[in-house]
Write an enzyme that holds these catalytic residues in place. Structure first.
Site, short mmCIF file in Angstrom:
data_model
loop_
_atom_site.label_atom_id
_atom_site.label_comp_id
_atom_site.label_asym_id
_atom_site.label_seq_id
_atom_site.Cartn_x
_atom_site.Cartn_y
_atom_site.Cartn_z
N HIS A 101 7.00 -34.06 -7.92
CA HIS A 101 6.89 -34.54 -9.30
C HIS A 101 7.38 -35.98 -9.40
O HIS A 101 6.72 -36.83 -10.03
CB HIS A 101 7.70 -33.64 -10.22
CG HIS A 101 7.73 -34.10 -11.65
ND1 HIS A 101 6.78 -33.70 -12.57
CD2 HIS A 101 8.56 -34.95 -12.32
CE1 HIS A 101 7.04 -34.27 -13.73
NE2 HIS A 101 8.11 -35.03 -13.60
N GLU A 102 8.52 -36.28 -8.77
CA GLU A 102 9.03 -37.65 -8.81
C GLU A 102 8.12 -38.59 -8.04
O GLU A 102 7.93 -39.75 -8.44
CB GLU A 102 10.45 -37.69 -8.26
CG GLU A 102 11.46 -36.82 -9.02
CD GLU A 102 11.44 -37.06 -10.53
OE1 GLU A 102 11.17 -38.20 -10.95
OE2 GLU A 102 11.70 -36.10 -11.28
N HIS A 105 5.44 -39.74 -10.25
CA HIS A 105 5.77 -40.90 -11.10
C HIS A 105 5.59 -42.21 -10.34
O HIS A 105 5.13 -43.21 -10.91
CB HIS A 105 7.22 -40.78 -11.58
CG HIS A 105 7.42 -39.78 -12.67
ND1 HIS A 105 6.63 -39.72 -13.80
CD2 HIS A 105 8.35 -38.79 -12.82
CE1 HIS A 105 7.05 -38.74 -14.58
NE2 HIS A 105 8.08 -38.16 -14.01
N HIS A 109 3.11 -45.26 -11.34
CA HIS A 109 3.55 -46.65 -11.42
C HIS A 109 2.61 -47.56 -10.62
O HIS A 109 2.20 -48.62 -11.09
CB HIS A 109 4.98 -46.76 -10.90
CG HIS A 109 5.62 -48.08 -11.18
ND1 HIS A 109 6.77 -48.50 -10.55
CD2 HIS A 109 5.28 -49.10 -12.02
CE1 HIS A 109 7.11 -49.69 -10.99
NE2 HIS A 109 6.22 -50.08 -11.88
#
Length: 234
Positions: A101-102, A105, A109
């Protein structure tokens, strides 16, 4: 106008607070359960995040250990993923799901995902507004209670405006988090980090975490409605 923060409008908060409590309980339950279930690949959260980043051409995104439980996050300013110790070091389904999940991100980005870019842009302003909104609301009510209606109403209205910014931030956060979770599932399956029989368990971890953001928005909206009712009851 109702004077004091504890009046009949508090009833608006009760369903949202209950929802938030249940959402937090669900994420804790899912994490506690699946942090004990070893993934079949035997891959730690850090290894999963590194694989996903490398496969997406993000070798320059660092992965570090953060302090505390469930403190996992992506720092867009330093282009760094920070994983809690258990997620970083453990080869569990929960660990690879959260790490993915991270990593999602970080991919957002790199892809200039619009909701993430917008959220990152308004963070400084919203942070200030979040700190000032409650003091301004309370000061406004106290001033009105003391008989200074004109200035008290002005300060109260500014507090509402600042708090509305917080609501907007939570609303923008939802697509960011759901999109990151969708990316996580695709990456986990595409690179064989989890197998098909583990998919449902990974989805439970990600879905439970997503509900906490929905709950945060619900509480913020309920509070904003409450303030507007207080404002309009003069």
């Amino acid at each position: 106008m109702h004077f004091g923060m504890f009046d009949s409008t508090i009833i608006l908060l009760l369903p949202a607070i209950l929802f938030a409590f249940l959402a937090q309980a669900k994420v804790s339950s899912a994490y506690n359960k699946y942090s004990k279930v070893r993934n079949m690949r035997g891959m730690t959260g850090a290894e999963a995040a590194r694989m996903i980043l490398n496969r997406n051409g993000l070798q320059d995104v660092a992965i570090e250990i953060s302090k505390g439980k469930l403190s996992d996050h992506y720092d867009p300013r330093k282009r760094t993923i920070r994983l809690s110790p258990d997620v970083y070091n453990t080869a569990s389904i929960a660990a690879v799901s959260i790490a993915a999940h991270e990593a999602g991100h970080a991919i957002q980005h790199a892809e200039h995902y619009t909701p993430l870019a917008l959220r990152n842009t308004i963070v400084p302003v919203v942070s200030i507004g979040s700190m000032l909104s409650w003091p301004l609301l309370i000061i406004g009510i106290l001033m009105i209670s003391a008989g200074n209606y004109t200035h008290g109403s002005l300060i109260f209205n500014i507090g509402i405006l600042f708090f509305a910014g917080v609501v907007v931030f939570h609303a923008i956060t939802l697509p960011v988090e759901f999109n990151a979770s969708n990316k996580a599932m695709m990456e986990l399956e595409s690179y064989g980090i989890i197998r098909i029989e583990e998919r449902r368990d990974a989805q439970k971890v990600l879905s439970a975490a997503a509900m906490t953001y929905v709950a945060a928005l619900a509480v913020a909206v309920a509070n904003l409605l409450r303030f507007l009712i207080i404002r309009g009851s003069d």
